[in-house]
Design an enzyme around this catalytic site. Structure first.
Site, PDB file in Angstrom:
ATOM      1  CE  LYS A 178     -14.182   3.203 -16.737  1.00  0.00           C
ATOM      2  NZ  LYS A 178     -14.783   3.255 -15.559  1.00  0.00           N
ATOM      3  CD  GLU A 181     -16.635   0.448 -13.250  1.00  0.00           C
ATOM      4  OE1 GLU A 181     -16.057  -0.738 -12.987  1.00  0.00           O
ATOM      5  OE2 GLU A 181     -16.424   1.368 -13.683  1.00  0.00           O
ATOM      6  NE  ARG A 182     -17.087  -0.017  -7.476  1.00  0.00           N
ATOM      7  CZ  ARG A 182     -16.274  -0.417  -6.526  1.00  0.00           C
ATOM      8  NH1 ARG A 182     -16.120   0.627  -5.558  1.00  0.00           N
ATOM      9  NH2 ARG A 182     -15.746  -1.694  -6.460  1.00  0.00           N
ATOM     10  CB  CYS A 286      -7.466  10.269  -2.229  1.00  0.00           C
ATOM     11  SG  CYS A 286      -7.637  11.915  -2.779  1.00  0.00           S
TER      12      CYS A 286
END
Length: 486
Positions: A178, A181-182, A286
């Site tokens: 997964k 979605e961006r 990050c």
């Protein structure tokens, strides 16, 4: 291939591209222009269940494929990734916004992760000790664990998925992916190339979507392990929910990475290093440097040069090679970042470079320029929170000891860097800093794929990090065999 048409993204389940069974979709804009380039489905639980069933069925045969054969299959995938590097980088820039230079670097780091996965036969080797007692031998064997899943963020749409599924699959598992979605388009291309390499159907499954997909993965009893990279609140949720449901979980979370600048540093290289770490990829990573603790003795000189060089950086579309800082991922994130800049001003920090004031030529994209604050303290939100943007805070400290103390006061402990030419300073920093990944004159101390990637404190939830031997241990279970023959 990149086209101008608006694409309707699909899931990939059991070797086929399929429409989501749900009806809800989300628009995907190009962050540099705001124009819609795709619609991604927000898939429901039913799509995850289908993907897991496909992965379960594939596991029965894939787990039995000899380890060297699995490695050879990954070599074919590696070759296809290398042959399509330019296209992959362009897709990243289109949907993520980072400059093409940064995207090209990401593609290479992703390829290096697949190179690690091809060495799985070496990394999966067990241990043996004959004659541990009279006529008795002992050994440790490593086996795959079953269906595993990965949940990945928008900021590295190629590198981070490639940390996960190639190594998991090399170890004999099957995978449900997964991605954010961006950034759904790069995920599609990674899966296309994977099956072009000849893998059996169901070994890798892609389910696009949002929170419903995440929750379905965490709750599905047939998923044995979950890898996650994202923000600290979501990482904590993924870890707590996944482990509660009996899953093995590695959750890489947020960061507030500090750099300590010593008077004995190479000033020119240090300034360029801080700029690259803080402002490349628009600060959306990050491992970005977001706080510099500079020792008083060199502070004024360092800041003068840093500000002068930062003001030279151009902001704009990542496809323009003259630009250094691309757009942020969404308008909502831009507004959030502007809120942090405003809060820094309100809290009394000195704004040396104002990223709110950028050239008008950037157009309708989600742009914030490189921003530098001086006079920051630990009470300010801009010091405490992960902003995830090209925003740098400067704190002046009297010596190395105070720089280490300041760095360790953050709730995060992902990466930390010292700039120095003194080996004793570097050793002291290494031994006393809390961060999980440390750089000595290395701007972004993200390790190569054969080393583990994981922070400490609120930057990581779990035991085993991604990559290296940690990754192999995470994606396998061991069996200890004690045997005697009569």
């Amino acid at each position: 291939m990149i086209t101008t048409e608006i694409k309707r993204v699909k899931n990939h389940i059991n070797g086929e591209w399929v429409e989501s069974t749900g009806t809800e979709v989300e628009a995907v804009p190009n962050p540099a222009t705001g124009k819609i380039i795709a619609y991604v489905p927000l898939s429901p639980k039913e799509d995850v269940e289908k993907a897991v069933e496909a992965a379960k069925a594939a596991y029965k045969t894939w787990s039995k494929v000899p380890v060297p054969n699995r490695s050879r299959q990954l070599y074919k995938y590696l070759q296809l990734l290398q042959e399509n590097k330019e296209e992959l980088a362009k897709i990243i820039t289109l949907e993520n916004g980072k400059t093409l230079t940064d995207a090209t670097g990401e593609v290479q780091r992703g390829i290096e992760a697949v190179e690690l996965a091809t060495s799985a036969p070496n990394l999966m080797m067990g241990q043996a000790l004959p004659n541990i007692a009279s006529g008795i031998d002992g050994s440790i064997w490593r086996y795959p664990i079953g269906v595993v899943a990965g949940i990945t963020p928008f900021n590295f749409p190629m590198m981070i998925p490639l940390w996960m599924f190639p190594l998991a699959i090399a170890c004999g598992n099957t995978f449900v992916l997964k991605t954010s979605e961006r950034t759904p388009l790069l995920a599609e291309r990674l899966v296309e190339l994977f099956y072009e390499a000849g893998f059996p159907k169901g070994v890798l499954n892609l389910v696009q979507g949002g929170k419903d997909v995440v929750n379905s993965i965490l709750e599905n009893k047939d998923i044995q392990a979950v890898s996650f990279v994202g923000s600290e609140p979501v990482a904590r949720y993924v870890y707590e929910t996944g482990t509660k449901n009996g899953k093995r979980v590695q959750a890489l979370a947020g960061a507030k990475n500090h750099a300590v600048v010593m008077p004995d540093c190479n000033l020119e290289k240090t300034v360029q290093g801080v700029i690259g770490s803080a402002f490349a990829s628009s600060g959306e990573r990050c491992m970005a440097c977001s706080v510099v603790a500079v020792v008083d003795e060199i502070a004024d000189e360092f800041i003068d040069v840093l500000v002068a060089e930062t003001k030279k950086l151009k902001v704009g579309d990542g496809f323009n090679e003259d630009n250094y800082v691309g757009p942020l991922i969404r308008e909502s994130h831009k507004e959030r970042v502007l809120g942090y800049i405003n809060s820094g001003v309100a809290d009394g920090a000195t704004l040396l470079v104002d990223g709110r004031k950028i050239n008008e030529e950037v157009g309708e994209g989600y742009f914030v320029g490189a921003t530098i604050f001086d006079g920051v303290n630990q009470e300010m939100k801009i010091w405490q929170d992960e902003i995830f943007a090209p925003v740098l805070s400067i704190v002046r400290v009297k010596d190395l000891e105070e720089g280490i103390k300041l760095t360790n006061q953050s709730k995060f402990a992902n990466g930390a860097v010292i700039y120095t030419s003194n080996g004793k300073h570097a050793q002291t920093f290494r031994d006393n800093i809390d961060a999980g990944m440390i750089g000595v004159n290395v701007n972004v101390p993200a390790p190569m794929a054969f080393f583990a990637f994981a922070g400490n404190k609120a930057s990581f939830f779990g035991d085993l990090g991604t990559n290296g031997t940690d990754g192999v241990q995470f994606y396998t279970r061991k069996k200890v065999v004690t045997e005697r023959w009569f």
